[in-house]
Design a protein around this motif. Structure first.
Motif, short mmCIF file in Angstrom:
data_model
loop_
_atom_site.label_atom_id
_atom_site.label_comp_id
_atom_site.label_asym_id
_atom_site.label_seq_id
_atom_site.Cartn_x
_atom_site.Cartn_y
_atom_site.Cartn_z
N ALA A 1 0.80 -1.23 0.00
CA ALA A 1 0.00 0.00 0.00
C ALA A 1 0.84 1.28 0.00
N PRO A 2 1.86 1.44 0.86
CA PRO A 2 2.63 2.69 0.83
C PRO A 2 3.32 2.94 -0.50
N GLU A 3 3.93 1.87 -1.10
CA GLU A 3 4.58 2.04 -2.40
C GLU A 3 3.57 2.47 -3.46
N TYR A 4 2.42 1.81 -3.45
CA TYR A 4 1.39 2.14 -4.44
C TYR A 4 0.90 3.58 -4.24
N PHE A 5 0.69 3.94 -2.99
CA PHE A 5 0.23 5.29 -2.69
C PHE A 5 1.28 6.33 -3.11
N GLY A 6 2.55 5.98 -2.94
CA GLY A 6 3.62 6.88 -3.37
C GLY A 6 3.61 7.09 -4.88
N LEU A 7 3.41 5.99 -5.63
CA LEU A 7 3.31 6.10 -7.09
C LEU A 7 2.14 6.99 -7.48
N TRP A 8 1.02 6.78 -6.77
CA TRP A 8 -0.17 7.58 -7.08
C TRP A 8 0.07 9.07 -6.79
N LEU A 9 0.75 9.38 -5.67
CA LEU A 9 1.03 10.77 -5.34
C LEU A 9 1.90 11.44 -6.41
N VAL A 10 2.86 10.68 -6.93
CA VAL A 10 3.71 11.23 -7.99
C VAL A 10 2.86 11.57 -9.21
N TRP A 11 1.99 10.63 -9.60
CA TRP A 11 1.13 10.89 -10.77
C TRP A 11 0.15 12.04 -10.49
N ARG A 12 -0.37 12.10 -9.28
CA ARG A 12 -1.29 13.18 -8.92
C ARG A 12 -0.59 14.54 -9.08
N THR B 1 16.92 -0.16 1.90
CA THR B 1 17.67 1.08 2.17
C THR B 1 17.03 1.83 3.32
N LYS B 2 17.86 2.54 4.06
CA LYS B 2 17.35 3.29 5.21
C LYS B 2 16.36 4.36 4.79
N ILE B 3 16.70 5.12 3.76
CA ILE B 3 15.80 6.18 3.31
C ILE B 3 14.50 5.59 2.76
N GLY B 4 14.60 4.42 2.14
CA GLY B 4 13.41 3.76 1.62
C GLY B 4 12.47 3.35 2.73
N ARG B 5 13.03 2.79 3.81
CA ARG B 5 12.20 2.37 4.94
C ARG B 5 11.55 3.57 5.63
N GLN B 6 12.31 4.67 5.74
CA GLN B 6 11.75 5.88 6.34
C GLN B 6 10.60 6.43 5.51
N LEU B 7 10.80 6.45 4.21
CA LEU B 7 9.74 6.93 3.31
C LEU B 7 8.52 6.04 3.40
N TYR B 8 8.74 4.73 3.49
CA TYR B 8 7.65 3.77 3.61
C TYR B 8 6.79 4.06 4.84
#
Length: 382
Positions: free
Chosen positions: A38-49, A354-361
């Motif tokens: 869900a977080p990865e998908y939501f991130g993709l959607w936010l980029v497209w939005r 990655t640390k930054i990836g986990r934080q973003l998640y």
């Protein structure tokens, strides 16, 4: 007991345990990936939005539908490809596979898997991304997805406190002819679940009190939501009357039990699903609400008659139903679902490693969920 017999018995027990273990792994892995994505998908959607802010609404929806299709293919990877589920199509199914149209999908409701049946049908029709559902309001509470479903074009309704004006406001967005839509409605509202006989008894009492035919395999359909869709969405080309029947719902004594639910499907407890589709042109659908009420109940009488073929106590009749009704298996190509699994895997690995990836998640999960809840509450969408 001979040594050979003992070895055969041991092998059968071992095989059963291995099979159960593999099914459990598939259920656990599938659940973690589908919900954990869900977080990865939501991130993709936010980029497209963000990218589409300056574009017309229909262009945003085009991209959003592509993303939705990508995720739902992942769902079907686990529920159909991995389980080796056999899908058998009946009625007008093979005709509608050739069409590309906006439709009102009316499905029978007996399982938490029914929405995945809509995935199966729409993917085969090339319209998976266009799926939108009329959904009960409690689904707003699903982290991230509860918010996303609404912005995708799904419509939340409150059971027992239906707001006609709020549904009309939601439908207004889908009036754009440049936004193709498969709007899924389950007119029964509640699942037909033999394990909860009080719901069935209440429906039967309503039918008797209102002098309409009592249904044997369905609940009395509700009309208002279906009528509003037919009244407002003039771009709808046809109604797809869809009836799904899960093999194994009838026991050896010929008694109908509960249809398999999400966990049971992922565990492979259902090997075959029968899907009957009848295409009804909108020109044949009544415009008046009272006339539609009678028409819809008659539609469910026909669905009831069809269902008797699959739920009859006659074991031989059930075994021959595919031949008698002209059902034909329709399999998906492996790449149609595996490709989505590979795409999301490629996205997830760097996020989790990655640390930054986990934080973003974690930030997307926490702040996205809270923001979505707040947005839905402020909008009071149902």
């Amino acid at each position: 007991m001979s040594v050979v017999q003992m070895m055969e018995r041991y092998c059968k027990v071992l095989e059963a345990h291995v099979d159960l273990f593999l099914k459990s792994v598939r259920y656990a892995l599938g659940s973690v990936i589908m919900f954990g994505m869900a977080p990865e998908y939501f991130g993709l959607w936010l980029v497209w939005r963000g990218v589409s802010l300056m574009l017309p609404g229909w262009m945003f929806q085009w991209g959003d539908d592509k993303l939705y299709s990508l995720y739902q293919r992942l769902v079907l990877f686990f529920f159909e490809t991995c389980t080796r589920l056999e899908v058998v199509l009946y009625g007008d199914a093979y005709d509608v596979l050739k069409k590309r149209e906006s439709v009102l999908y009316l499905g029978n409701h007996q399982s938490t898997v029914d929405w995945i049946v809509a995935d199966m049908v729409s993917l085969r029709c090339g319209s998976l991304g266009h799926l939108r559902y009329v959904m009960k309001d409690t689904l707003q509470l699903i982290p991230l997805y509860g918010f996303y479903f609404y912005v995708h074009g799904c419509i939340y309704v409150k059971r027992g406190k239906f707001s006609q004006q709020k549904m009309i406001a939601s439908l207004d967005y889908l009036k754009n002819p440049k936004i193709p839509t498969w709007l899924v409605v389950f007119p029964e509202g509640t699942r037909y679940y033999p394990g909860h006989p009080k719901v069935i008894e209440k429906s039967e009492k309503y039918a008797r009190d209102n002098n309409i035919q009592v249904l044997k395999h369905h609940l009395v359909p509700k009309t208002r939501g279906t009528w509003l869709v037919t009244k407002i969405l003039h771009a709808i080309d046809a109604i797809y009357d869809v009836s799904a029947f899960y093999e194994g719902s009838v026991n050896e004594e010929g008694i109908r039990g509960n249809a398999p639910q999400l966990i049971g499907m992922l565990m492979g407890k259902c090997k075959k699903i029968h899907i009957h589709i009848r295409r009804i042109p909108m020109s044949e659908v009544p415009k008046d609400e009272e006339e539609l009420k009678v028409w819809l109940h008659n539609l469910y009488i026909k669905k009831d008659e069809l269902a008797e073929n699959f739920f009859t106590k006659d074991k031989e009749a059930r075994a021959s139903v595919q031949t008698r009704l002209g059902g034909r298996p329709h399999s998906l190509g492996l790449w149609s679902t595996l490709s989505s699994f590979l795409v999301f895997t490629a996205i997830t690995v760097p996020v989790l490693c990655t640390k930054i990836g986990r934080q973003l998640y974690l930030q997307l999960l926490v702040y996205g969920t809270l923001g979505g809840y707040g947005w839905l509450a402020l909008r009071s969408v149902c």
